[in-house]
Design a protein around this motif. Structure first.
Motif, PDB file in Angstrom:
ATOM      1  N   GLU A 129       1.965  -3.897   0.034  1.00  0.00           N
ATOM      2  CA  GLU A 129       2.162  -2.712   0.624  1.00  0.00           C
ATOM      3  C   GLU A 129       2.874  -1.807   0.022  1.00  0.00           C
ATOM      4  O   GLU A 129       3.840  -2.140  -0.378  1.00  0.00           O
ATOM      5  CB  GLU A 129       2.958  -3.496   2.084  1.00  0.00           C
ATOM      6  CG  GLU A 129       3.300  -2.325   3.179  1.00  0.00           C
ATOM      7  CD  GLU A 129       4.215  -2.924   3.911  1.00  0.00           C
ATOM      8  OE1 GLU A 129       5.520  -2.832   3.828  1.00  0.00           O
ATOM      9  OE2 GLU A 129       3.590  -3.413   5.013  1.00  0.00           O
ATOM     10  N   VAL A 130       2.199  -0.513   0.060  1.00  0.00           N
ATOM     11  CA  VAL A 130       2.719   0.488  -0.752  1.00  0.00           C
ATOM     12  C   VAL A 130       4.200   0.841  -0.488  1.00  0.00           C
ATOM     13  O   VAL A 130       5.117   0.895  -1.222  1.00  0.00           O
ATOM     14  CB  VAL A 130       1.782   1.854  -0.818  1.00  0.00           C
ATOM     15  CG1 VAL A 130       2.422   3.067  -1.480  1.00  0.00           C
ATOM     16  CG2 VAL A 130       0.581   1.569  -1.091  1.00  0.00           C
ATOM     17  N   PRO A 131       4.558   1.229   0.957  1.00  0.00           N
ATOM     18  CA  PRO A 131       6.072   1.551   1.183  1.00  0.00           C
ATOM     19  C   PRO A 131       7.028   0.436   0.873  1.00  0.00           C
ATOM     20  O   PRO A 131       7.948   0.827   0.227  1.00  0.00           O
ATOM     21  CB  PRO A 131       5.970   1.635   2.657  1.00  0.00           C
ATOM     22  CG  PRO A 131       4.574   1.994   3.119  1.00  0.00           C
ATOM     23  CD  PRO A 131       3.874   1.271   2.100  1.00  0.00           C
ATOM     24  N   ALA A 132       6.804  -0.773   0.864  1.00  0.00           N
ATOM     25  CA  ALA A 132       7.402  -1.910   0.533  1.00  0.00           C
ATOM     26  C   ALA A 132       7.808  -2.083  -1.165  1.00  0.00           C
ATOM     27  O   ALA A 132       8.756  -2.267  -1.518  1.00  0.00           O
ATOM     28  CB  ALA A 132       7.164  -3.358   1.151  1.00  0.00           C
ATOM     29  N   CYS A 133       6.832  -1.569  -1.921  1.00  0.00           N
ATOM     30  CA  CYS A 133       6.808  -1.867  -3.251  1.00  0.00           C
ATOM     31  C   CYS A 133       7.206  -0.410  -3.981  1.00  0.00           C
ATOM     32  O   CYS A 133       6.972  -0.238  -5.167  1.00  0.00           O
ATOM     33  CB  CYS A 133       5.664  -2.306  -3.771  1.00  0.00           C
ATOM     34  SG  CYS A 133       5.138  -3.783  -3.126  1.00  0.00           S
ATOM     35  N   ARG A 134       7.445   0.646  -2.919  1.00  0.00           N
ATOM     36  CA  ARG A 134       7.838   2.081  -3.732  1.00  0.00           C
ATOM     37  C   ARG A 134       8.928   1.925  -4.444  1.00  0.00           C
ATOM     38  O   ARG A 134      10.182   1.271  -3.908  1.00  0.00           O
ATOM     39  CB  ARG A 134       7.765   2.893  -2.716  1.00  0.00           C
ATOM     40  CG  ARG A 134       7.985   4.485  -3.134  1.00  0.00           C
ATOM     41  CD  ARG A 134       8.035   5.389  -1.983  1.00  0.00           C
ATOM     42  NE  ARG A 134       9.039   4.985  -0.954  1.00  0.00           N
ATOM     43  CZ  ARG A 134       8.754   5.270   0.174  1.00  0.00           C
ATOM     44  NH1 ARG A 134       7.684   6.018   0.645  1.00  0.00           N
ATOM     45  NH2 ARG A 134       9.673   5.015   1.383  1.00  0.00           N
ATOM     46  N   THR A 135       9.157   2.518  -5.807  1.00  0.00           N
ATOM     47  CA  THR A 135      10.351   2.389  -6.463  1.00  0.00           C
ATOM     48  C   THR A 135      11.121   3.396  -5.986  1.00  0.00           C
ATOM     49  O   THR A 135      10.705   4.542  -6.169  1.00  0.00           O
ATOM     50  CB  THR A 135       9.913   2.212  -7.826  1.00  0.00           C
ATOM     51  OG1 THR A 135       9.057   1.301  -8.205  1.00  0.00           O
ATOM     52  CG2 THR A 135      11.272   2.387  -8.912  1.00  0.00           C
ATOM     53  N   ALA A 136      12.440   3.097  -5.716  1.00  0.00           N
ATOM     54  CA  ALA A 136      13.464   4.179  -5.527  1.00  0.00           C
ATOM     55  C   ALA A 136      13.910   4.924  -6.635  1.00  0.00           C
ATOM     56  O   ALA A 136      13.635   4.337  -7.960  1.00  0.00           O
ATOM     57  CB  ALA A 136      14.814   3.399  -4.930  1.00  0.00           C
ATOM     58  N   LEU A 146      11.568  -3.921   6.988  1.00  0.00           N
ATOM     59  CA  LEU A 146      11.879  -5.109   7.281  1.00  0.00           C
ATOM     60  C   LEU A 146      11.534  -5.593   8.666  1.00  0.00           C
ATOM     61  O   LEU A 146      11.379  -6.681   9.153  1.00  0.00           O
ATOM     62  CB  LEU A 146      13.699  -5.088   7.071  1.00  0.00           C
ATOM     63  CG  LEU A 146      14.065  -4.951   5.771  1.00  0.00           C
ATOM     64  CD1 LEU A 146      15.622  -4.802   5.804  1.00  0.00           C
ATOM     65  CD2 LEU A 146      13.552  -6.248   4.981  1.00  0.00           C
ATOM     66  N   ALA A 147      11.409  -4.620   9.611  1.00  0.00           N
ATOM     67  CA  ALA A 147      11.266  -4.746  10.974  1.00  0.00           C
ATOM     68  C   ALA A 147       9.868  -5.303  11.310  1.00  0.00           C
ATOM     69  O   ALA A 147       9.720  -6.152  12.306  1.00  0.00           O
ATOM     70  CB  ALA A 147      11.424  -3.613  11.865  1.00  0.00           C
ATOM     71  N   ARG A 148       8.901  -5.235  10.307  1.00  0.00           N
ATOM     72  CA  ARG A 148       7.588  -5.703  10.316  1.00  0.00           C
ATOM     73  C   ARG A 148       7.522  -7.360   9.954  1.00  0.00           C
ATOM     74  O   ARG A 148       6.511  -7.931  10.088  1.00  0.00           O
ATOM     75  CB  ARG A 148       6.750  -4.919   9.666  1.00  0.00           C
ATOM     76  CG  ARG A 148       6.403  -3.374  10.035  1.00  0.00           C
ATOM     77  CD  ARG A 148       5.220  -2.700   9.520  1.00  0.00           C
ATOM     78  NE  ARG A 148       5.383  -2.267   8.098  1.00  0.00           N
ATOM     79  CZ  ARG A 148       6.170  -1.130   7.425  1.00  0.00           C
ATOM     80  NH1 ARG A 148       6.579  -0.333   8.495  1.00  0.00           N
ATOM     81  NH2 ARG A 148       6.390  -0.892   6.232  1.00  0.00           N
TER      82      ARG A 148
END
Length: 284
Positions: A271-278, A212-214
């Motif tokens: 962006e991979v980290p943002a779309c990574r499934t929890a 979010l900070a980005r």
């Protein structure tokens, strides 16, 4: 990490430039009480002075405990005082907001996003505090999440009746309110009471906060407000506000630079980290 505020009920620390952590604690029971209200409001006074703060993460300091619930002894004391003084309130004539209500109002109105990292017991006022945050993540454990007030002859008094249906839907919310249902973290994820079940709620919240900070803060605020508009306004009104917000963010310097970088091949999406499934329970 820099400690910005330290009390008997909460500790505020800064995690880098953009993120702050508000650790909640009141051992051994983990209750929220008037002292908790005073200290959290003091901590929020500090966050208001932090330049560049983009996310505030609320979490339980002690293992297995977020906030168990509001101190029932204090609620009984207030009820007996109302009876003794013959003070009468009603839905049409409510009392002014108290400290707990002011906390939730300030989280909702803050320029930063709030994230609840639920690491343990989270019932009653504890869940109302979590529901007042923009995002909620829970980790596995032997604890329960829910609004148990009806089991004590009470109703939620800090937004629980209003916010629960937005999380789990009106029909499910009504059943949970009437029965005082408290669920496991796994079931909370299946019901969308929390956004995801993750191995470590605080670590996941920190990852989300870094993502979010980005983002341009103006964009995030528009998304929060438009999401609320979708529930409160007509589709026509909501779409009109969305068009206005879109046109406003389209000319932001950070947005223009990001689009230029994408068009020039310097970045890729998604962006991979943002779309990574929890991690979520099987079958959800």
């Amino acid at each position: 990490m820099e400690t910005l505020f330290s009390g008997t009920r909460c500790t505020l620390t800064r995690h880098g430039e953009a993120v702050a952590l508000l650790a909640l604690h009141n051992p051994p029971e983990g209750f929220f009480d008037p002292q908790s209200e005073r200290e959290v409001l003091q901590a929020l006074d500090v966050t208001d002075t932090l330049d560049g703060l983009r996310a505030l993460i609320l979490h339980g300091r002690d293992p297995g405990m977020f906030v168990r619930h509001y101190d029932v002894k204090e609620l009984e004391r207030i009820g007996r005082a109302l009876l003794a003084r013959d003070l009468r309130f009603s839905p049409d004539s409510p009392p002014p907001p108290g400290g707990f209500h002011k906390i939730l109002e300030r989280l909702e109105a803050a320029p930063y996003l709030s994230i609840a990292a639920i690491n343990g017991w989270c019932m009653g006022g504890g869940l109302e505090l979590a529901l007042g945050c923009h995002l909620r993540y829970a980790q596995p454990g032997d604890y329960r999440i829910g609004l148990l007030e009806v089991q004590l002859g009470l109703i939620p008094g800090a937004g629980g009746t209003q916010r629960l249906s937005r999380a789990v839907g009106p029909a499910r919310a009504l059943e949970m309110l009437l029965l005082g249902t408290c669920v496991t973290p796994e079931e909370a994820a299946r019901l969308d009471l929390v956004h995801a079940l993750v191995p470590d709620a605080l670590a996941h919240a920190l990852d989300v906060a870094a993502t979010l900070a980005r983002r341009p803060p103006e964009v995030l605020q528009h998304l929060v407000h438009l999401h609320r508009d979708a529930q409160d306004l007509t589709p026509h009104e909501g779409m009109a506000r969305e068009r206005g917000a879109f046109s406003q963010v389209l000319r932001l310097p950070q947005t223009l630079q990001t689009m230029a970088d994408y068009n020039a091949g310097r970045i890729t999406v998604p962006e991979v980290p943002a779309c990574r499934t929890a991690q979520t329970p099987a079958g959800r």
